[in-house]
Design a protein around this motif. Structure first.
Motif, short mmCIF file in Angstrom:
data_model
loop_
_atom_site.label_atom_id
_atom_site.label_comp_id
_atom_site.label_asym_id
_atom_site.label_seq_id
_atom_site.Cartn_x
_atom_site.Cartn_y
_atom_site.Cartn_z
N HIS A 1 0.67 -1.27 0.06
CA HIS A 1 0.11 0.03 -0.02
C HIS A 1 0.95 1.51 0.05
N GLU B 1 0.42 -0.91 -4.45
CA GLU B 1 -1.14 -0.68 -5.00
C GLU B 1 -1.10 0.87 -4.32
N SER C 1 -5.62 2.29 -7.07
CA SER C 1 -6.98 2.06 -6.42
C SER C 1 -7.45 3.40 -5.68
N HIS D 1 -9.22 4.46 -3.07
CA HIS D 1 -9.52 3.96 -1.64
C HIS D 1 -10.44 5.47 -0.84
N HIS E 1 -9.59 -3.34 -7.86
CA HIS E 1 -10.85 -3.74 -7.50
C HIS E 1 -11.91 -2.41 -7.49
N TYR F 1 -15.11 -1.52 -4.91
CA TYR F 1 -14.39 -1.87 -3.62
C TYR F 1 -15.23 -1.45 -2.29
N ASP G 1 -5.92 -9.96 -3.14
CA ASP G 1 -5.81 -8.89 -2.06
C ASP G 1 -5.78 -9.39 -0.88
#
Ligand SMILES: [Zn+2]
Ligand SMILES: [Zn+2]
Length: 266
Positions: free
Chosen positions: A38, A77, A103, A105, A149, A152, A223
């Motif tokens: 991450h 990611e 991603s 998030h 994803h 998500y 993941d």
């Protein structure tokens, strides 16, 4: 078999060493895995999602030697977002990585993992905002190889009907997928959704739409933040990709896609 989304204790939300993750993959017969640690520079103080690349590279090289019978790849990611895109791009430019998942998030300034978002907004508002920010991020950011994803937020949705379905968000999902295809970016199929929702992230009709729109780069990842999750449902999901019409799933070397025939993995 391959798994292109695995975390280790380099990521602050994972407590399992790279060695144990690699061992679990080997035990399950996986020949290739990619660590995707991450980097999220705009999480509002909830956790520190930065990576010390010196430590990461050192540990990765050691494990790569130990697991010379497997293809191990080093990736990240990275959180997508207008505010942090230059900083992230700079950071990644200095690294020799194999693979970068982008991603989304953060929405409304928070990760929907935390409850607050769901208390303030309706499900429709959260999903619309997720897609709006994702579309903006894909337009603005170039530092990633695949969009991670998609959908998500469904994973943390506290309501019964969690899936972000293509039929309910057709226009926004189309805009996002078309933008990915135009930019030559791929779509990750993330099997982790299956733990909390009835389908992968994104759900099957979205993957099918990506195929219809000419998307060619698809990757697959569990993941995993725990050993038992490594490789979860990868085999079945490759079958789904094949049913949709995809002939290849992608691995990455030095940020370049390598097309692997799905038949050779099944
Ligand atoms: Zn993620
Ligand atoms: Zn992840």
């Amino acid at each position: 078999m391959i798994d292109y989304h695995i975390h280790s204790d380099i990521s602050s939300d994972c407590g399992v060493s790279m060695r144990r993750m690699a061992a679990s993959a080997r035990e399950k017969g996986f020949k290739e895995i990619c660590f995707t640690e991450h980097i999220d520079l705009d999480l509002p103080g909830e956790m520190d999602f930065t990576v010390d690349f010196n430590v990461y590279r050192k540990r990765f090289n050691a494990i790569k030697n130990e697991y010379a019978d497997m293809n191990l790849r080093m990736g990240v990611e990275a959180g997508l977002g207008r505010q942090t895109k230059d900083k992230v791009a700079d950071l990644l430019d200095k690294q020799e990585l194999d693979y970068v998942i982008g991603s989304q998030h953060i929405i409304f300034g928070h990760d929907p993992f935390y409850k607050g978002v769901w208390e303030q907004y309706s499900q429709r508002q959260v999903y619309d905002e997720y897609l709006r920010t994702s579309i903006e991020s894909v337009k603005e950011c170039d530092f990633f190889d695949v969009f991670g994803h998609l959908g998500y937020i469904a994973k943390f949705c506290p309501f019964d009907d969690k899936l972000m379905r293509y039929r309910d968000y057709t226009d926004a999902i189309d805009t996002l997928l078309i933008s990915l295809v135009h930019k030559g970016k791929g779509l990750e199929v993330n099997t982790n959704g299956l733990f909390m929702t009835p389908d992968t992230m994104p759900e099957r009709p979205v993957i099918k739409r990506f195929f219809e729109l000419g998307g060619e780069i698809v990757t697959i990842g569990s993941d995993a933040h725990y050993e038992n999750v490594v490789g979860h449902a990868v085999h079945e999901t490759l079958g789904t990709l094949k049913d949709i019409g995809f002939k290849y799933v992608c691995a990455f070397d030095g940020r370049r896609p390598r097309f692997i025939t799905i038949d050779s993995l099944l």
